[in-house]
Design a protein around this motif. Sequence first.
Motif, PDB file in Angstrom:
ATOM      1  N   GLY A  46      -8.001   3.056  -2.896  1.00 19.19           N
ATOM      2  CA  GLY A  46      -7.264   2.304  -3.899  1.00 19.19           C
ATOM      3  C   GLY A  46      -6.087   1.537  -3.343  1.00 19.19           C
ATOM      4  N   ASP A  47      -6.119   1.233  -2.066  1.00 19.08           N
ATOM      5  CA  ASP A  47      -5.066   0.459  -1.407  1.00 19.08           C
ATOM      6  C   ASP A  47      -3.680   1.080  -1.623  1.00 19.08           C
ATOM      7  OD1 ASP A  47      -4.187  -1.539   0.235  1.00 19.08           O
ATOM      8  OD2 ASP A  47      -4.034  -3.039  -1.350  1.00 19.08           O
ATOM      9  N   PRO A  48      -3.435   2.250  -1.008  1.00 18.84           N
ATOM     10  CA  PRO A  48      -2.145   2.919  -1.197  1.00 18.84           C
ATOM     11  C   PRO A  48      -0.986   2.074  -0.676  1.00 18.84           C
ATOM     12  CG  PRO A  48      -3.418   3.995   0.530  1.00 18.84           C
ATOM     13  CD  PRO A  48      -4.287   2.943  -0.081  1.00 18.84           C
ATOM     14  N   LYS A  49       0.186   2.331  -1.229  1.00 15.11           N
ATOM     15  CA  LYS A  49       1.373   1.562  -0.855  1.00 15.11           C
ATOM     16  C   LYS A  49       2.452   2.489  -0.322  1.00 15.11           C
ATOM     17  CE  LYS A  49       0.454  -2.114  -4.052  1.00 15.11           C
ATOM     18  NZ  LYS A  49       0.957  -3.034  -5.010  1.00 15.11           N
ATOM     19  N   LEU A  50       3.234   1.961   0.609  1.00 15.91           N
ATOM     20  CA  LEU A  50       4.350   2.690   1.176  1.00 15.91           C
ATOM     21  C   LEU A  50       5.571   2.431   0.305  1.00 15.91           C
ATOM     22  CD1 LEU A  50       5.307   4.363   3.642  1.00 15.91           C
ATOM     23  CD2 LEU A  50       5.895   2.207   4.725  1.00 15.91           C
ATOM     24  N   PHE A  51       6.191   3.492  -0.211  1.00 13.40           N
ATOM     25  CA  PHE A  51       7.351   3.392  -1.104  1.00 13.40           C
ATOM     26  C   PHE A  51       7.037   2.550  -2.344  1.00 13.40           C
ATOM     27  CE2 PHE A  51       9.313   3.642   3.214  1.00 13.40           C
ATOM     28  CZ  PHE A  51       9.696   4.976   3.128  1.00 13.40           C
ATOM     29  N   ASP A  52       5.779   2.555  -2.760  1.00 17.48           N
ATOM     30  CA  ASP A  52       5.306   1.788  -3.924  1.00 17.48           C
ATOM     31  C   ASP A  52       5.620   0.299  -3.835  1.00 17.48           C
ATOM     32  OD1 ASP A  52       4.134   3.938  -5.195  1.00 17.48           O
ATOM     33  OD2 ASP A  52       5.979   4.493  -6.250  1.00 17.48           O
ATOM     34  N   GLU A  53       5.766  -0.222  -2.634  1.00 21.93           N
ATOM     35  CA  GLU A  53       6.104  -1.631  -2.451  1.00 21.93           C
ATOM     36  C   GLU A  53       5.152  -2.342  -1.494  1.00 21.93           C
ATOM     37  OE1 GLU A  53       9.311  -3.395  -3.117  1.00 21.93           O
ATOM     38  OE2 GLU A  53       9.971  -1.871  -4.537  1.00 21.93           O
ATOM     39  N   PRO A  55       1.837  -2.588   0.793  1.00 25.84           N
ATOM     40  CA  PRO A  55       0.496  -2.023   1.041  1.00 25.84           C
ATOM     41  C   PRO A  55       0.357  -1.571   2.499  1.00 25.84           C
ATOM     42  CG  PRO A  55       0.327  -4.107  -0.118  1.00 25.84           C
ATOM     43  CD  PRO A  55       1.765  -3.951   0.311  1.00 25.84           C
ATOM     44  N   ILE A  56      -0.195  -0.397   2.679  1.00 30.07           N
ATOM     45  CA  ILE A  56      -0.352   0.164   4.028  1.00 30.07           C
ATOM     46  C   ILE A  56      -1.284  -0.693   4.877  1.00 30.07           C
ATOM     47  CG2 ILE A  56      -1.225   2.174   5.299  1.00 30.07           C
ATOM     48  CD1 ILE A  56      -0.036   3.931   3.182  1.00 30.07           C
ATOM     49  N   ARG A  57      -2.206  -1.405   4.241  1.00 28.86           N
ATOM     50  CA  ARG A  57      -3.127  -2.244   5.018  1.00 28.86           C
ATOM     51  C   ARG A  57      -2.387  -3.319   5.806  1.00 28.86           C
ATOM     52  NH1 ARG A  57      -3.975  -6.930   1.837  1.00 28.86           N
ATOM     53  NH2 ARG A  57      -3.382  -6.499  -0.302  1.00 28.86           N
ATOM     54  N   TYR A  58      -1.199  -3.708   5.362  1.00 29.85           N
ATOM     55  CA  TYR A  58      -0.413  -4.690   6.113  1.00 29.85           C
ATOM     56  C   TYR A  58      -0.072  -4.171   7.508  1.00 29.85           C
ATOM     57  CZ  TYR A  58       0.420  -7.430   1.845  1.00 29.85           C
ATOM     58  OH  TYR A  58       0.285  -8.187   0.716  1.00 29.85           O
ATOM     59  N   PHE A  59       0.201  -2.872   7.603  1.00 31.40           N
ATOM     60  CA  PHE A  59       0.519  -2.289   8.907  1.00 31.40           C
ATOM     61  C   PHE A  59      -0.688  -2.333   9.838  1.00 31.40           C
ATOM     62  CE2 PHE A  59       3.658  -0.239   6.130  1.00 31.40           C
ATOM     63  CZ  PHE A  59       4.811  -0.616   6.792  1.00 31.40           C
ATOM     64  N   PHE A  60      -1.865  -2.103   9.280  1.00 27.30           N
ATOM     65  CA  PHE A  60      -3.072  -2.145  10.113  1.00 27.30           C
ATOM     66  C   PHE A  60      -3.420  -3.579  10.516  1.00 27.30           C
ATOM     67  CE2 PHE A  60      -3.370   2.023   8.206  1.00 27.30           C
ATOM     68  CZ  PHE A  60      -3.690   2.786   9.303  1.00 27.30           C
ATOM     69  N   ASP A  61      -3.149  -4.535   9.640  1.00 26.73           N
ATOM     70  CA  ASP A  61      -3.340  -5.935  10.016  1.00 26.73           C
ATOM     71  C   ASP A  61      -2.373  -6.322  11.133  1.00 26.73           C
ATOM     72  OD1 ASP A  61      -5.326  -6.199   8.140  1.00 26.73           O
ATOM     73  OD2 ASP A  61      -4.000  -7.044   6.603  1.00 26.73           O
ATOM     74  N   ALA A  62      -1.133  -5.843  11.040  1.00 24.17           N
ATOM     75  CA  ALA A  62      -0.148  -6.111  12.091  1.00 24.17           C
ATOM     76  C   ALA A  62      -0.561  -5.435  13.406  1.00 24.17           C
ATOM     77  CB  ALA A  62       1.227  -5.636  11.662  1.00 24.17           C
ATOM     78  N   MET A  63      -1.145  -4.237  13.303  1.00 24.55           N
ATOM     79  CA  MET A  63      -1.601  -3.561  14.522  1.00 24.55           C
ATOM     80  C   MET A  63      -2.698  -4.353  15.207  1.00 24.55           C
ATOM     81  SD  MET A  63      -1.404   0.585  13.872  1.00 24.55           S
ATOM     82  CE  MET A  63      -3.031   0.657  13.295  1.00 24.55           C
ATOM     83  N   ASP A  64      -3.603  -4.955  14.442  1.00 26.69           N
ATOM     84  CA  ASP A  64      -4.656  -5.795  15.036  1.00 26.69           C
ATOM     85  C   ASP A  64      -4.045  -6.939  15.840  1.00 26.69           C
ATOM     86  OD1 ASP A  64      -6.657  -4.267  13.943  1.00 26.69           O
ATOM     87  OD2 ASP A  64      -6.988  -5.596  12.231  1.00 26.69           O
ATOM     88  N   VAL A  65      -3.062  -7.589  15.255  1.00 27.81           N
ATOM     89  CA  VAL A  65      -2.415  -8.715  15.937  1.00 27.81           C
ATOM     90  C   VAL A  65      -1.698  -8.231  17.192  1.00 27.81           C
ATOM     91  CG1 VAL A  65      -0.604 -10.459  15.723  1.00 27.81           C
ATOM     92  CG2 VAL A  65      -2.198 -10.082  13.846  1.00 27.81           C
ATOM     93  N   LEU A  66      -0.978  -7.120  17.089  1.00 28.11           N
ATOM     94  CA  LEU A  66      -0.251  -6.609  18.254  1.00 28.11           C
ATOM     95  C   LEU A  66      -1.196  -6.142  19.358  1.00 28.11           C
ATOM     96  CD1 LEU A  66       2.645  -4.647  16.521  1.00 28.11           C
ATOM     97  CD2 LEU A  66       2.767  -6.823  17.758  1.00 28.11           C
ATOM     98  N   ILE A  67      -2.315  -5.561  18.990  1.00 29.50           N
ATOM     99  CA  ILE A  67      -3.308  -5.153  19.998  1.00 29.50           C
ATOM    100  C   ILE A  67      -3.816  -6.374  20.746  1.00 29.50           C
ATOM    101  CG2 ILE A  67      -5.656  -4.266  20.292  1.00 29.50           C
ATOM    102  CD1 ILE A  67      -4.993  -2.279  17.995  1.00 29.50           C
TER     103      ILE A  67
END
Length: 85
Positions: A46-53, A55-67
């Motif tokens: 259900g696309d969980p959010k960090l601090f209800d603000e 979306p955690i998927r943003y962190f994984f998208d950023a990890m792809d770019v950093l990798i």
Amino acid sequence: MSGTGSWRAPFQSALRVVTFIVCHMLVAVVLIAATRVITIALAKEGDPKLFDEIPIRYFFDAMDVLILLGLIVATGLTMWKLARE
């Protein structure tokens, strides 16, 4: 017989560079595939959010770019070092 080794040196150097590029690409593919699997699992939750603000998927998208950026830099530096040998 000493002249036969001189023509092999550029090919051996090129082979080492290509080997390093392929290895870095394989590592990138494995890491990005792992982050994609986690992202898909999070989307099913259900696309969980960090601090209800955020979306955690943003962190994984950023990890792809950093990798990708990290491995591009690492591969470039390794190729530069190997090409100078």
